[in-house]
Design a protein around this motif. Structure first.
Motif, mmCIF file in Angstrom:
data_model
loop_
_atom_site.group_PDB
_atom_site.id
_atom_site.type_symbol
_atom_site.label_atom_id
_atom_site.label_comp_id
_atom_site.label_asym_id
_atom_site.label_seq_id
_atom_site.Cartn_x
_atom_site.Cartn_y
_atom_site.Cartn_z
ATOM 1 N N GLN A 177 13.290 0.008 -10.068
ATOM 2 C CA GLN A 177 13.741 -1.279 -9.504
ATOM 3 C C GLN A 177 12.602 -1.943 -8.718
ATOM 4 N N GLY A 178 11.825 -1.134 -8.012
ATOM 5 C CA GLY A 178 10.661 -1.665 -7.279
ATOM 6 C C GLY A 178 9.616 -2.206 -8.243
ATOM 7 N N MET A 179 9.439 -1.517 -9.374
ATOM 8 C CA MET A 179 8.474 -1.989 -10.395
ATOM 9 C C MET A 179 8.958 -3.336 -10.956
ATOM 10 N N GLU A 180 10.266 -3.413 -11.208
ATOM 11 C CA GLU A 180 10.827 -4.666 -11.745
ATOM 12 C C GLU A 180 10.615 -5.816 -10.756
ATOM 13 N N GLN A 181 10.757 -5.474 -9.483
ATOM 14 C CA GLN A 181 10.546 -6.507 -8.452
ATOM 15 C C GLN A 181 9.097 -7.021 -8.502
ATOM 16 N N CYS A 182 8.142 -6.107 -8.724
ATOM 17 C CA CYS A 182 6.717 -6.515 -8.821
ATOM 18 C C CYS A 182 6.546 -7.545 -9.934
#
Ligand SMILES: NC(=O)c1ccc[n+]([C@@H]2O[C@H](COP(=O)([O-])OP(=O)(O)OC[C@H]3O[C@@H](n4cnc5c(N)ncnc54)[C@H](OP(=O)(O)O)[C@@H]3O)[C@@H](O)[C@H]2O)c1
Length: 280
Positions: free
Chosen positions: A106-111
């Motif tokens: 989810q953090g990667m998607e946010q990036c």
């Protein structure tokens, strides 16, 4: 399109390599002298094992290091979460932390949603681990970067990734030739010598052409300008089906099983079988 961009001026770095500053300096100097523009290069970096809690902070730091507005690809380096960088001290039992790949992703998607990377992906993930991630991913991984060379051909993973439109990128495509942790077994194989002689190419070029014809992009590393140039001369000739048959029969042995990420107490992986889900 992605394959073309990955084979054409692809710079592979990672937060753990400590090479982001140097790469950024070189790239920005090339942009300023108009040797290339930002759109002409493809820059990959990777989340450290200690940074799963905050991929956004990690990528912001990478962009600062490289003086770039975005990277082209941001990868989770390993499916492992640690308290301390593995390059600083040997990993101890107490260094392993519980892994929640869903929240990391989810953090990667946010990036990506923030425009800080054009694409997100994985590194050193087995087909089974990718399958798990695809169940909840809003943005599917674009790439899995894994060890691949004639002695570790990754047939199962390549088939799986092809089916799911995930590009495979090969690290150590020369099997770490002449490196302390690498091996010369493939290059020293008489079959490789025979194929190279037949085509009037070097054994390294045969290894690189082989991976290219398997549909993957690759990351050969060299500090030698002559060998860097040699490693690019693989686009205007091809191997024969007979060459492929011969290389296909090479004994399979992984160069970097990553035993240091496995233990029977604190790692999420008690055995190498669990780390690679049988792809070992
Ligand atoms: N995602 C991951 O977990 C991961 C892990 C490992 C590596 N990687 C990536 O993959 C890249 C390459 O990996 P690697 O360096 O480990 O393995 P590699 O590219 O398979 O091997 C590099 C070695 O091959 C030699 N070499 C290069 N070109 C040659 C040629 N034409 N003829 C003979 N020898 C040649 C180099 O020596 P000279 O320098 O003397 O030419 C060096 O010793 C890394 O830089 C990194 O970006 C990713």
């Amino acid at each position: 399109m992605l394959l073309f961009r990955l084979v054409n001026r692809h710079f592979d770095t990672a937060r753990i390599y400590s090479s982001e500053h140097a790469l950024g300096k070189a790239l920005n100097s090339a942009f300023q002298s108009e040797l290339v523009s930002r759109e002409d290069v493809f820059v990959t970096t990777k989340l450290k094992n200690t940074e799963h809690d905050d991929p956004v902070a990690a990528i912001e730091d990478s962009l600062t290091n490289m003086q770039l507005g975005y990277v082209d690809l941001f990868l989770i380096h390993w499916p492992i979460k640690l308290r301390t960088d593995e390059t600083l001290t040997p990993i101890k039992e107490e260094d392993f932390l519980p892994l929640d790949i869903k929240s990391t992703w989810q953090g990667m998607e946010q990036c990506m949603e923030m425009g800080r990377t054009k694409a997100i992906g994985l590194s050193n993930f087995s087909s089974k681990k990718i399958e798990g991630l695809l169940k909840y991913a809003k943005i599917p991984p674009a790439v899995d970067q894994v060890e691949m060379h004639p002695q570790w051909q990754q047939k199962k993973l390549r088939d799986y990734c092809n089916k799911h439109n995930i590009h495979v990128s090969a690290w150590a495509p020369l099997r770490g030739h002449n490196k302390s942790w690498g091996s010369n077994e493939v290059m020293d194989n008489p079959v490789m010598q025979e194929i190279a002689q037949k085509h009037g190419k070097t054994r390294a070029q045969v290894m690189l052409r082989w991976a290219l014809e398997k549909g993957v992009s690759e990351l050969p590393k060299s500090y030698n300008t002559g060998r860097i140039s040699q490693n690019f001369q693989i686009f205007d000739w091809s191997l024969t089906p007979d060459d492929h048959d011969k290389i296909c029969k090479f004994e399979q042995r992984k160069l970097l099983p990553a035993e240091n990420f496995v233990n029977s107490t604190t790692s999420p992986y008690k055995t190498l079988e669990e780390l690679w889900d049988g792809e070992i």
